[in-house]
Design an enzyme around this catalytic site. Structure first.
Site, short mmCIF file in Angstrom:
data_model
loop_
_atom_site.label_atom_id
_atom_site.label_comp_id
_atom_site.label_asym_id
_atom_site.label_seq_id
_atom_site.Cartn_x
_atom_site.Cartn_y
_atom_site.Cartn_z
N ASP A 47 39.34 32.84 29.36
CA ASP A 47 38.25 32.51 30.27
C ASP A 47 37.58 33.79 30.75
OD1 ASP A 47 36.89 30.40 32.10
OD2 ASP A 47 37.40 32.09 33.42
N TYR A 52 31.93 39.10 35.16
CA TYR A 52 33.20 39.84 35.34
C TYR A 52 33.04 41.28 34.86
CZ TYR A 52 35.07 35.12 35.97
OH TYR A 52 35.30 33.84 36.40
N LYS A 81 30.29 32.59 30.97
CA LYS A 81 29.55 31.87 32.01
C LYS A 81 28.22 32.56 32.30
CE LYS A 81 33.99 30.82 34.24
NZ LYS A 81 34.81 32.04 34.07
N HIS A 114 27.78 29.14 35.92
CA HIS A 114 28.83 29.65 36.82
C HIS A 114 28.82 28.95 38.18
CE1 HIS A 114 31.43 33.46 37.09
NE2 HIS A 114 31.84 32.62 38.02
N1 LIG Z 1 34.32 29.76 37.80
C1 LIG Z 1 34.54 30.47 38.89
O1 LIG Z 1 33.72 30.52 39.84
C2 LIG Z 1 35.83 31.22 39.02
C3 LIG Z 1 36.63 31.38 37.90
N2 LIG Z 1 37.83 32.05 38.02
C4 LIG Z 1 38.65 32.20 36.80
O2 LIG Z 1 40.00 31.79 37.13
C5 LIG Z 1 40.88 32.87 36.79
C6 LIG Z 1 42.14 32.83 37.65
O3 LIG Z 1 41.84 32.89 39.01
P1 LIG Z 1 42.01 34.25 39.86
O4 LIG Z 1 41.14 34.05 41.08
O5 LIG Z 1 41.81 35.43 39.00
O6 LIG Z 1 43.50 34.31 40.37
P2 LIG Z 1 44.88 33.57 40.09
O7 LIG Z 1 45.06 32.45 41.04
O8 LIG Z 1 45.03 33.32 38.63
O9 LIG Z 1 45.91 34.72 40.55
C7 LIG Z 1 45.89 35.97 39.91
C8 LIG Z 1 46.92 36.85 40.62
O10 LIG Z 1 48.22 36.31 40.41
C9 LIG Z 1 49.08 37.29 39.85
N3 LIG Z 1 49.98 36.63 38.89
C10 LIG Z 1 49.63 36.06 37.72
N4 LIG Z 1 50.71 35.56 37.10
C11 LIG Z 1 51.78 35.84 37.91
C12 LIG Z 1 53.18 35.59 37.82
N5 LIG Z 1 53.71 34.96 36.75
N6 LIG Z 1 53.98 36.00 38.82
C13 LIG Z 1 53.44 36.63 39.90
N7 LIG Z 1 52.12 36.90 40.07
C14 LIG Z 1 51.31 36.50 39.07
C15 LIG Z 1 48.16 38.30 39.18
O11 LIG Z 1 48.79 39.57 39.16
P3 LIG Z 1 48.57 40.66 37.97
O12 LIG Z 1 47.23 40.45 37.36
O13 LIG Z 1 48.69 41.95 38.70
O14 LIG Z 1 49.71 40.44 37.00
C16 LIG Z 1 46.95 38.30 40.12
O15 LIG Z 1 47.19 39.13 41.21
C17 LIG Z 1 40.00 34.10 37.00
O16 LIG Z 1 40.54 35.26 36.45
C18 LIG Z 1 38.72 33.63 36.32
O17 LIG Z 1 38.87 33.74 34.91
C19 LIG Z 1 38.27 32.54 39.23
C20 LIG Z 1 37.48 32.42 40.36
C21 LIG Z 1 36.20 31.74 40.34
C1 LIG Z 2 35.29 35.22 40.15
C2 LIG Z 2 34.29 34.21 39.96
O1 LIG Z 2 34.13 33.60 38.92
C3 LIG Z 2 33.52 33.94 41.10
C4 LIG Z 2 33.85 34.67 42.33
O2 LIG Z 2 32.66 33.12 41.00
#
Ligand SMILES: NC(=O)C1=CN([C@@H]2O[C@H](COP(=O)(O)OP(=O)(O)OC[C@H]3O[C@@H](n4cnc5c(N)ncnc54)[C@H](OP(=O)(O)O)[C@@H]3O)[C@@H](O)[C@H]2O)C=CC1
Ligand SMILES: CC(=O)C(C)=O
Length: 306
Positions: A47, A52, A81, A114
């Site tokens: 994704d 990003y 997106k 998005h």
């Molecule tokens: N469409 C939209 O508007 C949005 C889309 N998204 C998408 O959703 C994805 C995921 O959501 P996001 O907000 O990034 O965050 P998440 O809820 O996926 O959390 C990510 C965090 O969790 C940690 N983590 C991941 N796996 C583990 C594990 N097994 N044990 C402990 N900690 C863990 C990561 O650490 P580390 O990386 O340090 O390992 C990071 O700090 C985004 O990356 C994006 O692709 C997100 C927000 C908005």
């Molecule tokens: C991270 C992301 O997709 C946001 C903030 O829309």
């Protein structure tokens, strides 16, 4: 390597792996390793998004895995997106062209709007335009016009499918009135501390799949506060994970897959990337376990009340 993914099927017939790797906040220098580790671990769904600002590294990782024969292009499900600054119909195609160039791809599998909110287009890379008062420069671009421009890109073969993100029920209803190409996906925030039940049920009623973003509560987001619920440390999540023989984060991922919701946890840590993917291997048994022991919904209620 045969991937052990579980798949959902879009209304258009295209299959999509239930679990994907999120890439928001994955920093330069980390993304390529993370995406390569994910593909090695079995992920076939990445994704991403123009906003990003790291799709060049995502593309480099995918190219490396295509070149070394780990995967073929048709094995991979790639999402990008359209950000709010390119929602004007005249800018939609160029946005996808820019993403395809960075991703080194001829097409993506899913192109999402998005959000329904447009911001002013000052230049192609200015994703957060602000005025002299430092306030965001919003723009009035009907998302229905944007959608019509996105539909043309399916016809052109630049994307296999199109969908939305951060749309509510009323916005989906407006879009459904005019959409000629299926709205296959609504990607929204979902986890036990946010109750999207009504939206999820509406999407399912319209054959729109739901992807949960920030499934772990996005603890690394810039505006995280230690006053926020800590899902990974939640007592009930930990207790239930222990009873199921999995980690709390695996429980939080399974929580979605058990409901037929796709899940895209982000990590740049290879061991975590692998750990999160393992849920696809056991979540069916987990589902049975959950049904036998306590329906996931009862867990949700308890977590939200904690
Ligand atoms: N469409 C939209 O508007 C949005 C889309 N998204 C998408 O959703 C994805 C995921 O959501 P996001 O907000 O990034 O965050 P998440 O809820 O996926 O959390 C990510 C965090 O969790 C940690 N983590 C991941 N796996 C583990 C594990 N097994 N044990 C402990 N900690 C863990 C990561 O650490 P580390 O990386 O340090 O390992 C990071 O700090 C985004 O990356 C994006 O692709 C997100 C927000 C908005
Ligand atoms: C991270 C992301 O997709 C946001 C903030 O829309």
């Amino acid at each position: 390597m045969a991937s052990k993914n579980q798949y959902a099927t879009f209304s258009s017939g295209l299959k999509v792996p239930l679990i994907g790797l999120g890439t928001w906040k994955s920093k330069a220098g980390q993304v390529k390793t993370a995406v390569m580790a994910a593909i090695d671990a079995g992920y076939r769904h990445i994704d991403g998004a123009f906003a990003y600002l790291n799709e060049d590294e995502v593309g480099a990782a995918l190219k490396a895995k295509l070149d070394d024969g780990t995967v073929k292009r048709e094995d991979m499900f790639m999402t990008t997106k359209l950000w709010g600054h390119m929602m004007h119909p005249d800018n939609v195609e160029r946005s996808l062209q820019l993403s395809l160039k960075d991703l080194q791809l001829e097409y993506v599998d899913l192109f999402l709007m998005h959000s329904p909110m447009a911001v002013k287009h000052l230049d192609d890379r200015n994703t957060f335009p602000v005025g002299e008062d430092k306030k965001p420069l919003m723009d009035d671009v009907p998302y229905t016009d944007t959608w019509k421009a996105m539909e043309k890109l399916v016809e052109k073969g630049m994307t296999k499918s199109i969908g939305v993100s951060n749309f509510n029920i009323n916005q989906l209803k407006e879009l459904l009135k005019i959409a000629k190409v299926p709205i296959v996906m609504n990607q929204v925030e979902n986890h036990p501390c946010i109750n999207q039940k009504e939206l999820i049920e509406f999407c399912k009623s319209k054959n729109i799949l739901v992807t949960a973003y920030s499934p772990l509560g996005s603890p690394d987001r810039a505006w995280a506060s230690d006053k926020d619920p800590n899902l990974r440390e939640n007592a009930l999540v930990k207790e239930m994970a222990e009873s199921k023989g999995c980690t709390p984060v695996q429980l939080l991922v399974a929580y979605h897959l058990c409901q037929g919701i796709l899940c895209i946890p982000k990590s740049v840590t290879p061991s975590r990337i692998e750990q999160n993917f393992l849920v696809t291997l056991f979540f069916f048994s987990f589902l049975l376990l959950t049904i036998e022991k306590r329906p996931m919904q009862s867990v949700v209620k308890e977590i939200i009340q904690k």
